[in-house]
Design an enzyme around this catalytic site. Structure first.
Site, PDB file in Angstrom:
ATOM      1  N   SER A  46       0.973  -1.211   0.029  1.00  0.00           N
ATOM      2  CA  SER A  46      -0.132   0.208  -0.035  1.00  0.00           C
ATOM      3  C   SER A  46       0.833   1.257  -0.239  1.00  0.00           C
ATOM      4  O   SER A  46       2.120   1.106  -0.470  1.00  0.00           O
ATOM      5  CB  SER A  46      -0.971   0.045   1.234  1.00  0.00           C
ATOM      6  OG  SER A  46      -1.892   1.112   1.079  1.00  0.00           O
ATOM      7  N   ASN A  47       0.409   2.316   0.358  1.00  0.00           N
ATOM      8  CA  ASN A  47       1.184   3.632   0.481  1.00  0.00           C
ATOM      9  C   ASN A  47       0.684   4.452   1.717  1.00  0.00           C
ATOM     10  O   ASN A  47      -0.256   3.941   2.276  1.00  0.00           O
ATOM     11  CB  ASN A  47       0.873   4.357  -0.849  1.00  0.00           C
ATOM     12  CG  ASN A  47      -0.579   4.813  -1.039  1.00  0.00           C
ATOM     13  OD1 ASN A  47      -1.118   5.382  -0.482  1.00  0.00           O
ATOM     14  ND2 ASN A  47      -0.987   3.978  -2.376  1.00  0.00           N
ATOM     15  N   ALA A  48       1.186   5.548   1.978  1.00  0.00           N
ATOM     16  CA  ALA A  48       0.761   6.461   3.078  1.00  0.00           C
ATOM     17  C   ALA A  48      -0.286   7.294   2.845  1.00  0.00           C
ATOM     18  O   ALA A  48      -0.327   7.991   3.863  1.00  0.00           O
ATOM     19  CB  ALA A  48       2.245   7.159   3.636  1.00  0.00           C
TER      20      ALA A  48
END
Length: 259
Positions: A46-48
């Site tokens: 995923s990402n932030a």
């Protein structure tokens, strides 16, 4: 009953409606949050992204009188009660949701941080630690904006986001033209998860506009106003084939859909 883009009291030269009153708002689809691409049932890539900008856009659009469908990846943000909420955890699910709702929207704002890659073969059970190196083969996810650009009509507005750590304007403007967008919103990694951020905005026929260190709610209001302006330019006459539009959900009656 509503005629697409007009209430029954609007003056519509095509349908012959002669009464007067103002136009109804746009139907806006907004994506938000960071998608999850599962490696196994409990681990994912995923990402932030916090989803704050997408949710701020949804609130700004609702406040401006528009109908909003918010397609959201997992996030800690509180959904606005007046919007239709569509939950989409992965890039593939988000693509399905956008395709489902795209045909009846006037504007698509892709604020979500959609993963660029996803595992080719997610493991069906939890991977065990072996002490050995692990190689995970990835494949590209669907390009949602590219698909939308290929299927938009002459009046539909497409807004994209570009997160870049260098050559911000050059790379964002390239995306604006390559993806056939109407507006691009460019920012840097410092914007992720922040309450305030600096963004730069460009439409096809305008110079760059820089908004420095502003609350995301203020930036969202500006983006919605620009989308309204673009849409008005393209819909200054009644649609050639009026169609019925379903009534909007009443305030405080949030609808949740699962794609």
């Amino acid at each position: 009953m509503l005629v697409a883009g007009y209430s029954m009291l609007d003056e519509c030269p095509v349908s012959g409606i002669k009464n007067r009153v103002s136009r109804i708002g746009m139907r806006i689809v907004i994506t938000a949050g960071g998608t999850r691409e599962y490696i196994d049932p409990v681990r994912y890539i995923s990402n932030a992204s916090s989803g704050r900008m997408g949710y701020a856009l949804a609130r700004a659009a609702l406040k401006a009188g528009h109908e909003v469908t918010l397609i959201t990846a997992p996030t800690a943000q509180e959904p606005p009660s007046e919007a239709t909420i569509v939950k989409a955890e992965t890039a593939a699910r988000m693509f399905e949701a956008v395709k489902k709702h795209f045909s009846r929207c006037d504007c698509l704002i892709m604020a979500a941080a959609v993963a660029d890659y996803t595992p080719v073969r997610p493991a069906p059970t939890k991977l065990k630690k072996t002490g050995q190196n692990l190689t995970i083969k990835l494949k590209p996810t669907p390009d949602i904006l590219k698909w939308a650009a290929e299927h938009k009509n002459k009046t539909r507005i497409l807004v994209g986001f570009a997160l870049e750590d260098k050559a911000l304007r050059a790379r964002a403007e390239k995306k604006l033209h390559e993806k056939n967008l109407d507006m691009i919103v460019a920012n840097c990694p410092a914007a992720i998860g922040a309450d305030k951020s600096t963004v730069q905005i460009k439409t096809l026929d305008s110079a760059w506009v820089k908004i420095e260190n502003a609350a995301k709610s203020a930036t969202a209001k500006k983006i919605i106003a620009l989308a309204e302006k673009l849409h008005r330019r393209r819909t200054d006459s009644c649609p050639p084939r009026p169609a019925e539009v379903p009534e909007r959900a009443s305030p405080r009656s949030r609808r949740f859909l699962f794609s």
